[in-house]
Design an enzyme around this catalytic site. Structure first.
Site, PDB file in Angstrom:
ATOM      1  N   ILE A 221       0.452  -1.000  -0.117  1.00  0.00           N
ATOM      2  CA  ILE A 221      -0.459   0.257  -0.009  1.00  0.00           C
ATOM      3  C   ILE A 221       0.884   1.346  -0.083  1.00  0.00           C
ATOM      4  O   ILE A 221       1.040   2.115  -0.994  1.00  0.00           O
ATOM      5  CB  ILE A 221      -0.661   0.240   1.275  1.00  0.00           C
ATOM      6  CG1 ILE A 221      -1.560  -1.021   1.422  1.00  0.00           C
ATOM      7  CG2 ILE A 221      -1.872   0.923   1.232  1.00  0.00           C
ATOM      8  CD1 ILE A 221      -3.005  -2.278   0.073  1.00  0.00           C
TER       9      ILE A 221
ATOM     10  N   GLU B 229      10.269   3.328   6.092  1.00  0.00           N
ATOM     11  CA  GLU B 229      10.102   1.084   6.980  1.00  0.00           C
ATOM     12  C   GLU B 229      10.618   1.369   7.978  1.00  0.00           C
ATOM     13  O   GLU B 229      12.119   1.330   7.598  1.00  0.00           O
ATOM     14  CB  GLU B 229      10.042   0.680   5.492  1.00  0.00           C
ATOM     15  CG  GLU B 229      10.237  -0.966   5.394  1.00  0.00           C
ATOM     16  CD  GLU B 229       9.668  -1.563   6.243  1.00  0.00           C
ATOM     17  OE1 GLU B 229       8.185  -1.010   5.340  1.00  0.00           O
ATOM     18  OE2 GLU B 229       9.585  -2.503   6.758  1.00  0.00           O
TER      19      GLU B 229
ATOM     20  N   HIS C  36      -8.294 -11.257  -6.500  1.00  0.00           N
ATOM     21  CA  HIS C  36      -9.832 -11.196  -5.987  1.00  0.00           C
ATOM     22  C   HIS C  36     -10.454 -10.722  -6.473  1.00  0.00           C
ATOM     23  O   HIS C  36      -9.401  -9.080  -7.722  1.00  0.00           O
ATOM     24  CB  HIS C  36     -10.100 -10.320  -4.551  1.00  0.00           C
ATOM     25  CG  HIS C  36      -9.031 -11.316  -3.904  1.00  0.00           C
ATOM     26  ND1 HIS C  36     -10.014 -12.238  -3.273  1.00  0.00           N
ATOM     27  CD2 HIS C  36      -8.054 -11.471  -2.410  1.00  0.00           C
ATOM     28  CE1 HIS C  36      -9.097 -12.975  -2.809  1.00  0.00           C
ATOM     29  NE2 HIS C  36      -8.147 -12.312  -1.598  1.00  0.00           N
TER      30      HIS C  36
ATOM     31  N   VAL D 107       9.751   5.022  12.573  1.00  0.00           N
ATOM     32  CA  VAL D 107       8.569   6.093  13.331  1.00  0.00           C
ATOM     33  C   VAL D 107       8.452   5.456  15.037  1.00  0.00           C
ATOM     34  O   VAL D 107       7.800   4.520  14.937  1.00  0.00           O
ATOM     35  CB  VAL D 107       7.784   6.526  12.877  1.00  0.00           C
ATOM     36  CG1 VAL D 107       7.375   7.523  12.967  1.00  0.00           C
ATOM     37  CG2 VAL D 107       8.380   6.846  10.806  1.00  0.00           C
TER      38      VAL D 107
ATOM     39  N   ARG E 178      -3.283 -10.637   9.233  1.00  0.00           N
ATOM     40  CA  ARG E 178      -3.763 -10.005   8.643  1.00  0.00           C
ATOM     41  C   ARG E 178      -4.664  -9.178   9.278  1.00  0.00           C
ATOM     42  O   ARG E 178      -4.678  -9.066  10.572  1.00  0.00           O
ATOM     43  CB  ARG E 178      -5.054 -10.598   7.872  1.00  0.00           C
ATOM     44  CG  ARG E 178      -4.637 -11.193   6.830  1.00  0.00           C
ATOM     45  CD  ARG E 178      -5.844 -12.450   6.661  1.00  0.00           C
ATOM     46  NE  ARG E 178      -5.689 -13.317   7.447  1.00  0.00           N
ATOM     47  CZ  ARG E 178      -6.284 -14.137   7.392  1.00  0.00           C
ATOM     48  NH1 ARG E 178      -7.124 -14.785   6.549  1.00  0.00           N
ATOM     49  NH2 ARG E 178      -6.014 -15.616   7.666  1.00  0.00           N
TER      50      ARG E 178
ATOM     51  N   GLU F 295      -5.595  -4.924   4.547  1.00  0.00           N
ATOM     52  CA  GLU F 295      -6.180  -6.934   4.918  1.00  0.00           C
ATOM     53  C   GLU F 295      -6.571  -6.892   3.224  1.00  0.00           C
ATOM     54  O   GLU F 295      -6.441  -6.127   2.411  1.00  0.00           O
ATOM     55  CB  GLU F 295      -6.716  -6.891   6.285  1.00  0.00           C
ATOM     56  CG  GLU F 295      -8.442  -7.354   6.199  1.00  0.00           C
ATOM     57  CD  GLU F 295      -8.859  -8.204   6.518  1.00  0.00           C
ATOM     58  OE1 GLU F 295      -8.715  -9.194   6.450  1.00  0.00           O
ATOM     59  OE2 GLU F 295      -9.770  -8.515   6.495  1.00  0.00           O
ATOM     60  N   SER F 296      -6.481  -8.262   3.817  1.00  0.00           N
ATOM     61  CA  SER F 296      -7.073  -8.858   2.159  1.00  0.00           C
ATOM     62  C   SER F 296      -8.488  -8.185   1.781  1.00  0.00           C
ATOM     63  O   SER F 296      -9.335  -7.576   2.730  1.00  0.00           O
ATOM     64  CB  SER F 296      -7.208 -10.645   2.250  1.00  0.00           C
ATOM     65  OG  SER F 296      -7.916 -11.169   1.086  1.00  0.00           O
TER      66      SER F 296
ATOM     67  N   CYS G 296      17.942 -24.970  -7.983  1.00  0.00           N
ATOM     68  CA  CYS G 296      16.036 -26.390  -7.797  1.00  0.00           C
ATOM     69  C   CYS G 296      15.276 -25.046  -9.136  1.00  0.00           C
ATOM     70  O   CYS G 296      14.826 -25.547 -10.194  1.00  0.00           O
ATOM     71  CB  CYS G 296      15.307 -25.852  -6.804  1.00  0.00           C
ATOM     72  SG  CYS G 296      16.218 -27.227  -5.799  1.00  0.00           S
TER      73      CYS G 296
ATOM     74  N   CYS H 163      15.310 -27.895  -2.381  1.00  0.00           N
ATOM     75  CA  CYS H 163      16.786 -28.248  -1.337  1.00  0.00           C
ATOM     76  C   CYS H 163      16.897 -27.422  -0.505  1.00  0.00           C
ATOM     77  O   CYS H 163      17.065 -26.634   0.487  1.00  0.00           O
ATOM     78  CB  CYS H 163      17.734 -28.337  -2.367  1.00  0.00           C
ATOM     79  SG  CYS H 163      19.032 -26.914  -2.762  1.00  0.00           S
TER      80      CYS H 163
END
Lengths: 410, 489
Positions: free
Chosen positions: B14, B33, B51, B172, B313, B345-346, B410, B445
């Site tokens: 966001i 951040e 969604h 912060v 969430r 959230e979702s 892999c 692995c």
């Protein structure tokens, strides 16, 4: 590019196979190795104990490998290093990439799979808890310490008593770390008795059988683990949990044959060994593709890896000279007390070796190989443990053309 | 002290979407951040679902933004070079009650603007994905899957490329409103940022930050969800995300979702927690997922497990009823210069850009903004060797031999990709940062082959000392020093 025999992996199996092919008169051989030097996992195994069977001498891993590498150089066998195979097809077209040689496509008459194995991870075991720094598989820790000269931690707990874990218990102790204990979920050790003696007992490192790690703590770096005692069905017993503060968890919880390339070539795998189904010529279900060493089934000693690869190479040589060999009709079945057995199919026209492991430690046993109720081989042993591979040499002409060959330990 | 027009607290999907959208205007934007990278928490710990928007209450921001975000995502994915597949989705049912609820959601979807859902029988399900459990299903063709790491990283990188500044490891901890209505933010390490606008997009901590900024009263319930990651071999059986019929509370239990890279995610469960940043996975949780996962995905087998993980969430709830509330995206008149986002959230991943545009609008309502003529919406990701054709692969190695050195066996990730990831625009230098940008060590692995190569490259390429190599930033050091006898440097 076209090549008679391409060997994927320049470790102990691949090197031994290359030399035997050459001895058998095969000239057009190419080894493809992803590391900067040949030798495979032996490069990081700086401890001794290699070569006792083969050279009657205790060598370090690099010394053992070097004996083969020197012969490869003398024999003038071609190899490419820093060259990773990314695909093998059923028609034996091998795709490899290298920063020196670019994008390579090689058409082979015979492909020898000698990729070795990889370590089982925490994710595969689904150990609960957080996912901090400080959780390493034993082989990764070994490469950090022995190849990169960096130390992974100070207060160590080891889960699993596989041989690399035992070796690392000693190695970490020698480097000044404090190994608080080795925890093994089974009621007996997974590693060889000599490693229990030389790597744990000699350094007073406790081995806790029937114990496992049930929780991992710490958000950033590992803060500790919770261990618990396990019942006979290997489930943790409630109320036996205890917290052990540590900054490092080493996992030595099993090896898995590295068969991703085999699968891309259509090679069928045995769910027990997690290696290919092979006949007594070490040929897989795909004609002209052979497998030996730890890619086929995990061995206890490197000496046996080399020997198996040599046997395979001799059969590859006759395949290249005289064309197709057929997969046998007789199925080899792992019977009572036998975990797995190699090969899974035989015809019995020539001498062959059965390699097997028992399911649990046993004393005063007989290895019995029988077909249609007829015993074709029997060997008495005072003790048999899962940590040690058992071999049975079966003579040519002993078998009937029909009927499963059942291998049991009684 | 550093001065900015806008300071954004929280650089998840966001915050990064907001930063990117703000860069369309001539603004100095700082993103603060707390973590060492941008998708450490909720943004990187989810199913990676685009969604469709049928689940949410008509008229809600969740419904409106999800439909909007879904429609535009083909363009967004192209613009930002984000792995994305419009797979569609099956919501499967077993009982007559399930069928009733599914029919209800088809209606709700229609009201929200999701018009192409249909109820299908087992035969149609088998044509779409025979691995899916259930007796019947709603098929929703507009749903999709995306790489949530790369999407968040792409938004952040595009913001940075257009002039935004990211401050990582910058938490912060204090706020002060100045006499001229400017804002002062103090960080844990003693830095001070002054800005005319402050935007709260701090996700899990959005209620605390909201209170700190003078907007108290929000109650967040943190809900942890645990997942299994399955091998790509299991992924061969999974064509489409398979969700169970929603519960009577309109939430989804465990689902099975293919990832854009071909793995399968099984999860999440829902566990109310106090500490949203405790991502431990429990034995009970995994036992539960094994059971419920089998109902959705027939190939939920132990041999396919490669990893577990958990996410959380931040659900905004009504403290009286416990009901989950809509997203809060507001600019309260009594706290000028603050735009406050709570309870995102979702379906936050799907809604990120629509939310960001709403934030820009809230800001524009108060202040005239000048367009940034240099803004470039296009961001290019790392060129992935694995995805290329034979000829392209050969050409890549020819142009840059590092493409011929496989670092992650892999996932077939080359040295060239790792090196590009290490020189990322955000300046992230962790092992996990490389993993999220390249997929190295995400395979079966789990870094057994590549991790030592990645740590060596971190030292080599970035000049880090042994004790500066970390998994996820400060405190997660990988090594305790050199072996005895030291190292020849």
């Amino acid at each position: 590019m076209i090549c008679q025999a391409v060997i994927i992996g320049g470790g102990p199996a691949g090197l031994a196979a290359a030399l035997r092919l050459k001895e058998c008169g095969i000239e057009d051989i190419l080894i493809l190795e992803r590391e900067p030097t040949l030798g495979g996992i032996l490069r990081q195994c700086i401890h001794d104990g290699f070569g006792l069977v083969r050279f009657k001498k205790s060598l370090s891993g690099p010394e053992y490998a070097q004996r083969f590498i020197d012969e490869i150089e003398v024999a003038g066998i071609k190899y490419l290093t820093e060259c990773t195979v990314i695909d093998v097809t059923e028609d034996k077209i091998i795709t490899a990439v290298s920063k020196h040689h670019g994008y390579l496509e090689i058409k082979a008459k015979a492909v020898l799979l000698t990729m070795g194995c990889r370590e089982r991870t925490r994710g595969a075991l689904a150990i609960p808890g957080t996912r901090p720094a400080g959780v390493y598989t034993a082989g990764v820790a070994q490469s950090y310490i022995n190849l990169q000269d960096v130390m992974v931690g100070k207060e160590i707990v080891i889960l699993g008593s596989g041989d690399i874990g035992l070796i690392m218990a000693r190695r970490l102790t020698l480097e000044g770390a404090h190994v608080k204990g080795v925890y093994e979920i089974l009621p007996y050790p997974s590693g060889l008795p000599r490693n229990i003696e030389q790597c744990l007992n000699d350094y007073d490192i406790p081995l806790h059988l029937s114990h496992t790690v049930v929780d991992i703590h710490g958000q950033k770096r590992l803060k500790g683990v919770t261990v618990a005692r396990c019942d006979e069905s290997l489930r943790p017993i409630e109320g036996t949990e205890s917290f052990i503060a540590c900054d490092t968890l080493i996992l030595s919880v099993g090896l898995i044959p590295e068969n991703e390339l085999s699968l891309s070539a259509g090679v069928k795998l045995d769910s027990r060994t997690r290696g290919a189904f092979v006949d007594e010529y070490y040929q897989t279900n795909v004609e002209g593709i052979f497998a030996a060493g730890n890619v086929l089934h995990v061995h206890d000693l490197v000496d046996f890896v080399s020997l198996e690869a040599e046997e395979m190479a001799a059969h590859v040589a006759s395949y290249l000279k005289s064309g197709s060999t057929s997969l046998g009709n007789v199925s080899v079945v792992a019977g009572q007390n036998v975990g797995h057995v190699i090969p899974q199919k035989v015809c019995g026209d020539s001498d062959f070796t059965l390699s097997l492991r028992v399911r649990q430690p046993m004393k005063n046993v007989s290895i019995v190989v029988a077909q249609n109720g007829q015993v074709v081989f029997q060997k008495k042993m005072r003790k048999a443990i899962p940590a040690e591979m058992i071999q049975a040499k079966i003579k040519a002409g002993k078998l009937k053309p029909e009927g499963d060959l059942e291998v049991t330990v009684q | 002290m550093r001065d900015f027009d806008v300071a954004i607290i929280g650089g998840g999907v966001i915050g990064s979407a907001i930063a990117r959208e703000l860069m369309r205007y001539q603004l100095n934007v700082a993103v603060l951040e707390k973590e060492s990278d941008v998708c450490v928490h909720t943004s990187g710990r989810n199913t990676g679902m685009l969604h469709a928007g049928f689940l949410y209450k008509p008229g809600s921001l969740k419904a409106k933004f999800a439909v909007e975000g879904n429609k535009e995502f083909d363009t967004v994915a192209k613009e930002l070079d984000v792995p994305f597949k419009r797979t569609g989705k099956l919501i499967v049912g077993f009982t007559p009650e399930d069928r009733e609820r599914l029919e209800y959601f088809i209606q709700r979807g229609k009201i929200n603007g999701v018009i192409d859902m249909e109820l299908i029988d087992r035969k149609r399900m088998d044509e779409i994905d025979s691995s899916a459990g259930g007796n019947f299903a709603v098929y929703c063709p507009s749903s999709g899957i995306l790489d949530p790491f790369i999407y968040t990283i792409a938004l952040a990188e595009n913001a940075v490329n257009n002039g935004a500044e990211y401050f990582l490891n910058t938490e912060v901890i204090a706020y002060e409103r100045l006499a001229d209505d400017q804002h002062l933010l103090r960080t844990k390490t003693g830095e001070i940022f002054r800005a005319r606008w402050v935007i709260n997009s701090s996700g899990l901590r959005s209620a605390q930050i909201s209170e700190m900024l003078g907007i108290p009263g929000y109650v967040i319930q943190l809900v942890k969800g645990e997942y299994f990651v399955l091998d790509k071999k299991a992924g061969e059986f999974a064509q489409i995300p398979v969700y169970p019929a929603p519960t009577p509370q309109f939430t989804f239990d465990t689902h099975a979702t293919p990832t854009v890279d071909g793995n399968v995610l099984v999860g999440p469960n829902s566990i109310n927690v106090e500490d949203g940043e405790d991502y431990s996975v429990s034995q009970e949780g995994m036992d539960g997922l094994q059971e419920s996962g089998k109902k959705m995905f027939k190939h939920m087998k132990r041999e396919y497990y490669i990893r577990t993980f958990a996410g959380a969430r931040p659900k905004l709830i009504d403290p009286e009823t416990g009901q989950v509330q809509d997203f809060v995206v507001q600019r309260p008149e009594n706290t000028p210069g603050i735009i406050n986002l709570v309870g995102i959230e979702s379906p936050g991943l799907t809604c990120a850009l629509p939310i960001a545009r709403r934030v820009v609008k809230l800001l524009k309502d108060k202040e005239e903004l000048t367009r940034n003529p240099a803004f470039n919406p296009v961001r290019k990701g790392i060129v992935r060797f694995h995805d290329k054709t034979t000829q392209e692969k050969a050409r890549l190695i020819q142009k840059n031999p590092d493409y011929g050195e496989i670092v992650c066996r892999c996932e077939t990730i080359t040295r060239a990709e790792i090196v590009q990831a290490l020189h990322n625009p955000l300046g992230v230098s962790t092992v996990n940062g490389v993993k999220m940008r390249t997929r190295a060590s995400m395979g079966r692995c789990q870094g057994g082959y590549c991790e030592m190569r990645i740590t060596a490259l971190i030292r080599e390429e970035l000049g880090k000392e042994i004790d500066e190599v970390t998994l996820t930033g400060c405190g997660s050091e990988m090594f305790t020093g050199a072996v005895k006898g030291g190292m020849e440097e």
